[in-house]
Motif scaffolding. Structure first.
Motif, PDB file in Angstrom:
ATOM      1  N   ALA A 162      43.541  51.069  37.020  1.00 26.58           N
ATOM      2  CA  ALA A 162      42.814  51.474  38.229  1.00 26.58           C
ATOM      3  C   ALA A 162      42.179  52.837  38.015  1.00 26.58           C
ATOM      4  O   ALA A 162      42.720  53.678  37.303  1.00 26.58           O
ATOM      5  N   VAL A 180      45.542  42.533  41.755  1.00 27.54           N
ATOM      6  CA  VAL A 180      44.390  43.313  42.228  1.00 27.54           C
ATOM      7  C   VAL A 180      43.507  42.367  43.039  1.00 27.54           C
ATOM      8  O   VAL A 180      42.400  42.026  42.635  1.00 27.54           O
ATOM      9  N   SER A 200      39.436  41.629  43.388  1.00 22.85           N
ATOM     10  CA  SER A 200      38.667  42.196  42.280  1.00 22.85           C
ATOM     11  C   SER A 200      37.918  41.128  41.507  1.00 22.85           C
ATOM     12  O   SER A 200      36.942  41.415  40.821  1.00 22.85           O
TER      13      SER A 200
END
Lengths: 159, 519
Positions: free
Chosen positions: B210, B346, B349
């Motif tokens: 990240a 995530v 994404s």
């Protein structure tokens, strides 16, 4: 990011590698076991030093991988070494001729029916050239990352 | 390209054999046939266009890229522009264009010259639609190729960077080691962004990471007219050019590091589970292997987390010698552990993984980020590979009768000269007519550093051979009518009836490309 972690090619000391005491051993000895395939990846832990004399040098070898190969006569036998391209070596003031004494850091691999030693660092006299990164990626390609084709570069051809 | 010029060839410092190494001499050949009548003219290039290209410089032999914008007036004149260049010859610089000219034939082929303080850059171009095209450098300064797309000036503001983008940057790290970064960022419309990425730097994969502080700032001089700005993403510095509300072009300016690529806004409903992603996809990737350059592509089918219907080609430079047979079609053995995921860690994404094992070739591992449910960027994380490219959902059932028409192509790769051992990038840009019998007839311009030479307006002939339902590997062969002639062999995979990915299968070159219907 790996970039920030910074593993530089120049951080590997050739001298230190020699002093580590792993002279030759490589190719032939380990070839008696079956070397890993080219698709297994390059492992710094498997690196060995190859010491010998150039038997021949071919800029466009008829055996893979594509590019320049040097046959090195070692005490254990003749070893086929892939050294990138002749142009890359020449641009770094390294030419390999029959009879030259060389030291090469790299690893042995199986490529189809053949065994080939992939050079990471080639040294002749005081000139040492890194031809691969610490994890074996080629440094001679230059534009290879531009390989992304005109169409695929940025997906521009498919819009 | 001026069809009145029968055939021009500009040899560089050394005149040697073309195309994979046979014989000696300058590149000459049969001139291309007259262009087919089509919808294009100088009026097709009217407005500002963002371009991006990369390749290998002739003199330094190094990787370089240029990203910029030029303004065309629809009547053959370049009225201005600016570019960012990152190269071993000049470092990372910004260069304004003082002028230039262009000419476009009705079939979309043309020429473009851009003038800056270093001189005149010369390109062959090919319009692939009313708003975009392909280009390759033909002035001998480099072998490079890329593309250009019309810009929407009303979007030239960081306020418009306010959605989620998927990006694919590739190039070299500061040590000239091949590197690929793919990921996603979400802009806040105020010049900031956060995101995730996967970095494969020299065959060392970062895993998903990240980043919390990306920044975007418009260039006060070149931003209003050309959409230029500067950005910092995960600690790396870039110049960027806004194309429109859904695309931004980037080039890293941290010389000698150089990454280049696009960010594309995500659209549609991005799947958050494997079950939400399905269908057959065509893939194309290029980059580096332990052996040298690598070209890889093909077709896979995704359903319920299982990958099936795998048919791919891989040219990892592991073979050499004469021949035109790719030694490594996939599968070569039996396939197992063929799975894909859409990353729940995530969510949103669009990140996913795709992997399978071939009993003879080993394990293949990829990371992808979905731009939409049918489009993604893809990064090869297999052991000993640094490679990336595109993944598109397949549609349609191609037949030769349906594929007949006018097509343009851009291929890029590297080749070795069998006579001299010369090695380097090659870039081809051409256009041809495909008959309903699969016969190809047209012309090509190319630069080949292994020769080294530039050749323009060379006739090509060849064949497209559709196999089965056309959604898997198809035969594609193109003969360059140079003297001596050279034949390039490919496997071709259809994305849709108007687009193919091609992967070279010759042993003296590693090449991929895209072939698109241009009218």
């Amino acid at each position: 990011m790996k970039r920030i972690m910074g593993v530089a090619i120049s951080s590997v000391s050739i001298g230190a590698a020699w002093l580590a005491g792993v002279f030759l051993l490589p190719a032939i000895a380990s070839a008696q076991q079956v070397p890993p395939s080219l698709r297994s990846g390059y492992s710094p832990d498997r690196e060995v030093n190859l010491v010998g004399t150039v038997s021949s040098f071919v800029s466009d070898s008829q055996t893979g991988p594509l590019g320049a190969h040097v046959m090195v006569q070692t005490v254990s036998g003749l070893v086929d070494v892939h050294v990138g391209t002749a142009e890359f070596l020449k641009a770094r003031n390294l030419t390999l001729n029959t009879g030259d004494s060389v030291r090469i850091i790299g690893e042995n691999f199986t490529n189809g029916a053949n065994t080939v030693f992939l050079a990471r660092v080639v040294q002749k006299g005081t000139v040492a050239v890194a031809v691969r990164s610490p994890h074996g990626m080629p440094l001679w390609l230059a534009g290879s990352r531009g390989l992304k084709t005109g169409g695929d570069k940025g997906n521009g051809g498919v819009q | 390209m001026n069809r009145l010029v029968l055939c021009s060839s500009l040899a560089l410092a050394l005149f040697t054999a073309a195309c994979g190494g046979g014989g000696n001499g300058a590149i000459t050949g049969t001139p291309a046939p007259p262009a087919s009548a089509g919808p294009y003219s100088n009026a097709s290039l009217n407005g500002t266009f963002a371009f991006q290209m990369s390749g290998q410089e002739t003199t330094s032999g190094g990787f370089f890229a240029r990203v910029g914008s030029f303004a065309a007036n629809g009547a053959g004149t370049i009225t201005g522009g600016v570019e960012d260049v990152n190269s071993q010859a000049v470092g990372s610089v910004i260069l304004p264009f003082s002028g230039g000219s262009y000419s476009i034939q009705s079939n979309g082929q043309g020429t473009l010259s851009l003038i800056n303080q270093t001189g005149t850059l010369q390109f062959s171009i090919l319009m692939t639609s009313a708003t975009s095209g392909l280009l390759t450098e033909v002035d001998g300064g480099a072998s490079a190729s890329g593309n250009f797309t019309v810009q929407t000036p009303s979007t030239f503001s960081v306020a418009n960077i306010n959605t989620s983008y998927v990006f694919d940057f590739s190039g070299v790290d500061p040590n000239n080691v091949p590197e690929s970064i793919v990921g996603q960022f979400t802009g806040n419309g105020g010049g900031g962004a956060t995101g995730v990425l996967d970095d494969n730097d020299g065959a060392v994969a970062s895993g998903v990471s990240a980043f919390s502080s990306a920044s975007f700032t418009m260039d006060t001089t070149n931003g209003p007219s050309f959409g230029r700005g500067i950005a910092n993403i995960a600690g790396l510095n870039f110049a960027f050019y806004i194309v429109n509300g859904s695309k931004i072009r980037f080039m890293e300016t941290d010389f000698p590091a150089l990454l280049v690529g696009d960010a594309t806004a995500q659209s549609g409903t991005i799947p958050t589970t494997a079950a939400g992603l399905s269908g057959s996809f065509a893939l194309v990737m290029s980059g580096a292997s332990l052996s040298g350059s690598d070209a890889r592509g093909g077709r896979v089918t995704l359903s319920g987390g299982v990958v099936s219907n795998i048919q791919m080609d891989d040219n990892a430079s592991s073979a050499s010698g004469s021949g035109n047979s790719n030694p490594e079609p996939i599968p070569s053995g039996s396939i197992s552990a063929a799975t894909y995921t859409v990353d729940g860690s995530v969510p949103g994404s669009g990140r996913g993984t795709l992997t399978f094992t071939d009993s003879k070739l080993g394990t293949f591992s990829f990371i992808f980020y979905l731009i939409s449910p049918t489009q993604a960027v893809i990064q090869d994380n297999s052991a000993g590979f640094v490679s990336d490219g595109s993944m598109f959902g397949q549609s349609g059932s191609p037949t030769l009768a349906a594929e007949a028409g006018n097509w343009g192509f851009s291929w890029a790769g590297q080749s070795i000269n069998g006579t001299t051992g010369g090695f380097g990038e090659e870039d081809f840009l051409g256009q041809y007519k495909l008959s309903s019998a699969g016969a190809i007839s047209g012309g090509v311009d190319f630069t080949e550093l292994s020769a080294p030479a530039v050749a323009t307006n060379i006739a090509i002939t060849g064949t497209l051979s559709i196999q089965g339902d056309g959604t898997g590997r198809n035969g594609y062969q193109v003969k360059l009518n140079t003297s001596p002639s050279a034949t390039l062999n490919f496997s071709a995979y259809f994305v849709d009836p108007n687009t193919m990915f091609v992967i070279g299968t010759d042993t003296h070159r590693t090449i991929t490309g895209t072939v698109v219907r241009n009218f």
